[in-house]
Design an enzyme around this catalytic site. Structure first.
Site, PDB file in Angstrom:
ATOM      1  N   ASN A  51     -10.168   1.390   9.567  1.00 38.12           N
ATOM      2  CA  ASN A  51      -9.018   1.103  10.588  1.00 38.12           C
ATOM      3  C   ASN A  51      -9.333   1.606  12.031  1.00 38.12           C
ATOM      4  OD1 ASN A  51      -5.062   1.837  10.846  1.00 38.12           O
ATOM      5  ND2 ASN A  51      -6.938   0.826  12.855  1.00 38.12           N
ATOM      6  N   THR A  52      -9.357   3.382  12.400  1.00 36.87           N
ATOM      7  CA  THR A  52      -9.565   3.707  13.169  1.00 36.87           C
ATOM      8  C   THR A  52     -11.504   3.910  13.758  1.00 36.87           C
ATOM      9  OG1 THR A  52      -8.480   5.658  12.470  1.00 36.87           O
ATOM     10  CG2 THR A  52     -10.174   6.687  14.351  1.00 36.87           C
ATOM     11  N   LYS A 111       1.192  -0.878   0.281  1.00 34.41           N
ATOM     12  CA  LYS A 111       0.291   0.207   0.355  1.00 34.41           C
ATOM     13  C   LYS A 111       0.701   1.383  -0.038  1.00 34.41           C
ATOM     14  CE  LYS A 111      -3.239   2.875   2.984  1.00 34.41           C
ATOM     15  NZ  LYS A 111      -4.178   2.720   4.394  1.00 34.41           N
ATOM     16  N   ALA A 142      -9.523   5.513   3.942  1.00 41.61           N
ATOM     17  CA  ALA A 142      -9.565   6.946   5.286  1.00 41.61           C
ATOM     18  C   ALA A 142     -11.036   7.842   5.053  1.00 41.61           C
ATOM     19  CB  ALA A 142      -8.366   7.777   4.539  1.00 41.61           C
ATOM     20  N   GLY A 143     -11.215   8.315   6.448  1.00 39.39           N
ATOM     21  CA  GLY A 143     -11.893   8.670   6.992  1.00 39.39           C
ATOM     22  C   GLY A 143     -13.390   8.108   7.219  1.00 39.39           C
ATOM     23  N   GLY A 175      -8.082   9.299   9.854  1.00 43.13           N
ATOM     24  CA  GLY A 175      -8.400   9.013  10.680  1.00 43.13           C
ATOM     25  C   GLY A 175      -9.511  10.195  11.974  1.00 43.13           C
TER      26      GLY A 175
END
Length: 255
Positions: free
Chosen positions: A204-205, A95, A182-183, A156
């Site tokens: 993830n987050t 990645k 992301a986001g 995040g």
């Protein structure tokens, strides 16, 4: 089935390994999510320890590892990190992440494209994290990237699909899988991305920082599956005026 490079995936939910309170919780959450691909920063892995606390639970669960180049500030750094990952982990998947600004972690489009070209020439299967820029995503596809990973919102931030209009264009013109990365801060965000026609999402987050990461992982699994199902079923088109579901005109005329 989703095919990227030389692999096929039943799950369209990809996961990250950062921000979990411990490796056991991480492994349990990823396993419950059904994810078959997990990304990790090489700097978090002890490449000299075959029993590494992060690697072993994932390998045991049959999860494919996707090392990332997080921390790279330019193309040279990213290529070097990818080469280290290939040697240490025995995978040519990477990645590609290049974000020189530590505050906003915005990907550098110029360095990302340069690194992608080099890595593809070197035999890597490249999945670049990038802005939701249709022109850039097309260029990354043209140089040989196996997929593109445009952001939904800053890393995040949990702001969801802030780049909706641009993602629609990217999805429409792409000939490689589009993974929204992301986001994504809630299962509803993931479902929305899938309803748009994204091939997968990376989360993830939102999972790792949840009060109950395992339960949240299951929620994301269900959201991704339902979003994909809705996309394949064909969403009803939007109109600017009301359309009654049960017209009453004829009935009233008969009274």
């Amino acid at each position: 089935m989703l095919k990227i490079g030389d692999k096929e995936f039943k799950s369209r939910l990809f996961t990250g390994t950062g921000k979990f309170s411990n490796s056991h919780l991480m492994a349990e959450a990823i396993q419950v999510s059904g994810s078959q691909l997990a990304t990790m920063a090489l700097k978090r892995v002890d490449v000299h320890d075959q029993q590494d606390d992060i690697l072993q639970p994932l390998i045991h669960a049959g999860v494919n590892l996707l090392p990332n180049t997080s921390g790279a500030k330019n193309a040279k750094d990213a290529v070097f990190a990818a080469q280290l990952a290939r040697e240490a982990l025995g995978t040519n998947w990477v990645k590609l992440e290049i974000h020189p600004d530590p505050k906003y972690l915005m990907p550098d489009p110029i360095e990302t494209l340069a690194a992608a070209e080099q890595l593809v020439r070197d035999g890597f299967i490249v999945l670049p994290y990038c802005h939701a820029d249709p022109v850039l995503c097309k260029r990354l596809e043209e140089v040989g990237c196996a997929a593109v990973m445009p952001l939904g919102a800053p890393i995040g931030s949990n702001k969801g699909i802030a780049s909706h209009d641009f993602l629609e264009i990217i999805i429409d013109q792409a000939n490689v899988p589009v993974v929204v990365d992301a986001g994504i801060g809630a299962p509803s965000h993931a479902a929305r991305a899938m309803e748009m026609g994204a091939d997968a999402v990376l989360v993830n987050t939102a999972i790792a920082a949840a009060s109950n990461p395992v339960a949240m992982a299951k929620a994301f699994k269900m959201a991704v599956e339902s979003g994909r199902m809705a996309y394949k079923a064909g969403l009803a088109g939007k109109v600017s005026h009301a359309v009654a579901s049960s017209p009453l005109t004829a009935f009233l005329d008969e009274l």
